[in-house]
Scaffold this active site. Structure first.
Site, PDB file in Angstrom:
ATOM      1  N   LYS B 103     -12.129   9.652   9.861  1.00  0.00           N
ATOM      2  CA  LYS B 103     -11.235  10.642   9.272  1.00  0.00           C
ATOM      3  C   LYS B 103     -10.006  10.670  10.159  1.00  0.00           C
ATOM      4  CE  LYS B 103     -10.258  15.424   8.710  1.00  0.00           C
ATOM      5  NZ  LYS B 103     -10.614  16.785   9.124  1.00  0.00           N
ATOM      6  N   GLY B 164      -7.903  25.796   9.534  1.00  0.00           N
ATOM      7  CA  GLY B 164      -8.428  27.033  10.101  1.00  0.00           C
ATOM      8  C   GLY B 164      -7.770  28.300   9.579  1.00  0.00           C
ATOM      9  N   ALA B 190      -9.327  21.215   4.820  1.00  0.00           N
ATOM     10  CA  ALA B 190      -8.588  22.203   5.620  1.00  0.00           C
ATOM     11  C   ALA B 190      -8.102  23.396   4.807  1.00  0.00           C
ATOM     12  CB  ALA B 190      -7.391  21.569   6.320  1.00  0.00           C
ATOM     13  N   GLY B 191      -8.240  24.547   5.413  1.00  0.00           N
ATOM     14  CA  GLY B 191      -7.634  25.763   4.878  1.00  0.00           C
ATOM     15  C   GLY B 191      -8.481  26.535   3.882  1.00  0.00           C
TER      16      GLY B 191
END
Lengths: 72, 266
Positions: B103, B164, B190-191
């Site tokens: 990744k 995050g 993400a998020g």
């Protein structure tokens, strides 16, 4: 002139003394990492595990020893 | 009548039944992490590469806790702000895990943790040439996703919102457009903060989602892992089912005829 008995490496950014003529497995043993799952770089270049037993260390070598930790 | 089975998610050599990918960071303990991984149903788990702590070597390592028969490991290049560092980290990870998977993260700055798009494309090209299966973490710019596909990525991983942040899918339209422009698997990474974020990402056509903070940062991480598993499945099924068109005005679902008093019409 007496031959130097030890050489100084930088392992993960910290000075580390090892006897002259040490190979990578010797260093790992000194560090208590003989059986650890780690990967290694010397001076920014990956050293594959199969080459560890023949890789001699030189004074001033910058060695990175890494492992896996939790992450996203 | 049985429902049709979903096809596996194919990325390089991977064949995944679960479309929920999980991170292994920020858990209170290895035990909590394992419980969450199991509750999530995930099959692909991300890990990070870091210097061995030479002052504190005691204790078990992460991989002692992850059953490699059950989970596949996806190393990341998190924390790399330069292409050269991401390349070094990817090569070290391949050596550690004997896996071509990575990744790829090339991060722009430590405050936003947003990806550096040009660096990500450059690193993708180099690592793909070296035989890596590159899953590229990227922003949600649909054109960037196309460029990454052309650079040799095996999957694109646009951020829903900053790492995050728990803000969910900030720009659903971009995810939908990106999905329509590439053949590659698209994983929203993400998020994401809660189950509805995951369901939305999957409804938009994402092939999968990657979660870490949303689970590890929940008050009850194991219960949240289970919620995310359900949400991922629900969102995927809804996407495959094809949602009804949305419309401005009402449309009755009960018949408009046969009402009481109709006989009185003149």
């Amino acid at each position: 002139m007496m031959q130097r008995m030890s050489l100084t490496l930088a392992v993960n950014g910290k000075p580390q003394e090892v006897p002259t003529g040490s190979l990578l497995p010797d260093l790992l043993k000194t560090l208590g990492l003989a059986d650890a799952q780690v990967a290694l770089e010397i001076n920014g270049k990956l050293v594959p595990k199969r080459k560890w037993p023949v890789r001699e260390l030189s004074s001033g070598d910058r060695i990175e020893v890494v492992t896996l930790v939790g992450g996203g | 009548m049985g429902l049709p089975l979903d096809k596996p998610l194919e990325i390089g050599p991977l064949r995944l039944t679960s479309r929920l990918l999980m991170g292994s960071g920020r858990y209170a303990s290895h035990q909590e992490m394992v419980a969450c991984l199991e509750a999530s149903g995930a099959e692909l788990i991300t890990v990070a590469v870091r210097r061995v702590n030479l002052d504190q070597r005691a204790g078990t390592s992460l991989l002692d806790h992850i059953d490699r028969e059950r989970f596949q490991i996806l190393p990341n290049t998190a924390g790399c702000y330069k292409v050269a560092d991401a390349l070094r980290t990817a090569r070290l990870a391949r050596e550690l895990l004997d896996t071509p998977l990575v990744k790829l993260e090339v991060i722009g700055d430590p405050h936003t943790l947003l990806p550096d798009p040009l660096g990500t494309v450059e690193a993708t090209r180099i690592l793909a040439d070296e035989g890596f299966v590159v899953m590229a973490y990227c922003s949600d710019d649909p054109r960037l996703v196309v460029t990454l596909e052309q650079a040799g990525a095996a999957a694109v991983m646009p951020a829903g919102s900053p790492i995050g942040s728990g803000r969910g899918v900030a720009n659903p339209g971009n995810i939908e457009i990106a999905r329509s422009l590439v053949e590659l698997p698209l994983i929203v990474d993400a998020g994401l903060g809660t189950a509805s974020d995951v369901a939305l990402a999957m409804e938009l056509g994402a092939d999968g989602v990657l979660l870490n903070s949303a689970v590890a940062g929940a008050e009850d991480p194991v219960l949240m892992a289970r919620a995310m598993k359900s949400a991922c499945r629900a969102g995927r099924d809804a996407y495959l089912a094809g949602r009804m068109p949305s419309r401005l005005h009402a449309q009755a679902s009960s018949p408009a005829t046969g009402l009481l008093g109709e006989a009185l019409s003149f």
